[in-house]
Design an enzyme around this catalytic site. Sequence first.
Site, PDB file in Angstrom:
ATOM      1  N   LYS A   1      67.398  27.743 -13.546  1.00 20.18           N
ATOM      2  CA  LYS A   1      67.996  29.035 -13.864  1.00 20.18           C
ATOM      3  C   LYS A   1      68.664  29.595 -12.613  1.00 20.18           C
ATOM      4  O   LYS A   1      68.026  29.720 -11.565  1.00 20.18           O
ATOM      5  CB  LYS A   1      66.943  30.021 -14.360  1.00 20.18           C
ATOM      6  CG  LYS A   1      66.552  29.869 -15.815  1.00 20.18           C
ATOM      7  CD  LYS A   1      65.654  31.033 -16.207  1.00 20.18           C
ATOM      8  CE  LYS A   1      65.293  31.013 -17.659  1.00 20.18           C
ATOM      9  NZ  LYS A   1      64.454  32.167 -18.040  1.00 20.18           N
TER      10      LYS A   1
ATOM     11  N   ASN B   1      58.612  33.889 -19.730  1.00 23.37           N
ATOM     12  CA  ASN B   1      59.033  35.260 -19.451  1.00 23.37           C
ATOM     13  C   ASN B   1      57.943  36.288 -19.769  1.00 23.37           C
ATOM     14  O   ASN B   1      58.234  37.477 -19.909  1.00 23.37           O
ATOM     15  CB  ASN B   1      60.293  35.591 -20.254  1.00 23.37           C
ATOM     16  CG  ASN B   1      61.487  34.788 -19.784  1.00 23.37           C
ATOM     17  OD1 ASN B   1      61.767  34.708 -18.595  1.00 23.37           O
ATOM     18  ND2 ASN B   1      62.184  34.168 -20.721  1.00 23.37           N
TER      19      ASN B   1
ATOM     20  N   HIS C   1      58.075  39.722 -18.282  1.00 29.05           N
ATOM     21  CA  HIS C   1      59.394  39.918 -17.692  1.00 29.05           C
ATOM     22  C   HIS C   1      60.258  40.926 -18.453  1.00 29.05           C
ATOM     23  O   HIS C   1      61.128  41.560 -17.849  1.00 29.05           O
ATOM     24  CB  HIS C   1      60.126  38.586 -17.578  1.00 29.05           C
ATOM     25  CG  HIS C   1      59.588  37.680 -16.527  1.00 29.05           C
ATOM     26  ND1 HIS C   1      58.283  37.235 -16.519  1.00 29.05           N
ATOM     27  CD2 HIS C   1      60.169  37.133 -15.422  1.00 29.05           C
ATOM     28  CE1 HIS C   1      58.089  36.449 -15.461  1.00 29.05           C
ATOM     29  NE2 HIS C   1      59.218  36.379 -14.788  1.00 29.05           N
TER      30      HIS C   1
END
Length: 363
Positions: A142, A244, A247
């Site tokens: 990423k 995630n 997140h």
Amino acid sequence: MESVQISLDERSYPILIDASLLRGNSAFDSLPKSHAAMIVTNSAVGPLYTDALRSALEQKYDRLHVVVLPDGEEYKTWETLNLIFDALLSNGCDRKTVLFALGGGVVGDMTGFAAASYMRGVQFVQVPTTLLAQVDSSVGGKTAINHPLGKNMIGAFYQPRLVVCDLEVLDTLPPREFSSGLAEVIKYGPIADMAFMEWLEGNMEPLLAHDRDALAHAVRRSCEIKAWVVGQDEKESGLRAILNFGHTFGHAIEAGIGYGVWLHGEGVAAGMVMAAELSCRLGLVEPAFVERLRTLIERAGLPVKGPVLDAADNAGRYLELMRVDKKSEAGEIRFVLIDGPGKAVTRPAPDTLVREVIDACCA
């Protein structure tokens, strides 16, 4: 030296984990020779480790360039990214040039994005110097920069050729930065491996003391779990979204309070508590699990309550920011929740319930 493999067919690569890897060149033996390479670092890390990396690489490259970026999440912008492109172009770097990201998550993300874009793609290597980068952001491909309306909204999936995790460099991390990295270590337990969470509960003090064996285990196990997830879902079309956890709330905190005010791991830490509390109110986990996670996060020196972003309508401001998160679909927020200890699920939740959680978990 320990190694964890990211298995992605022709894009596969190893993650090397050991102490003192920057003191020799064996970690970089697998890289092809090239005419030029560029080390991308920042003003905090550069003075500490650029010379060591240069010494490790000088036999492989005729020309070694260095570009030093300003330090901080607030500089993860187009303007800073262009400093890398300016250096590449002004030094006549061609498409065989190899970029080396020497720094934390910000340096790694921007170097990877530059590598993905320059001449439509050049090779790059991650040399993460923070715990957060070693266990998370340097692994999986990423790359991104921030936009004022959202974190990591402009970027690309682009895999490195190699990741070199030198545990020795973690000794120079400020305690706050080290704790920030522990947030990304902790997340792997609730989403995938409760045995690892139990290990963290029994080894938090050695980790905070930078015990080398404890660090090696934490970094290796974190990378193993991420490698397993990325190997099945490289571009986050399904399973990878579980990484995630915390997140969605955490990115809202970072964007809402101003990039760099809270460290990324601090936002994730408070975000994990919020996500766990939301999981509990949806009937997915017991209150005892939420308290267990909250206690572990607090022991790591991390915040367990989010900041107030808007005194008039705090929950409304969080919801506004979360709706521009990458995980939203057609304006519907997709939360990573705990569907029983050690198992994560991605799903929406009613705004009214999310508001209750935010009101309960902010101070």
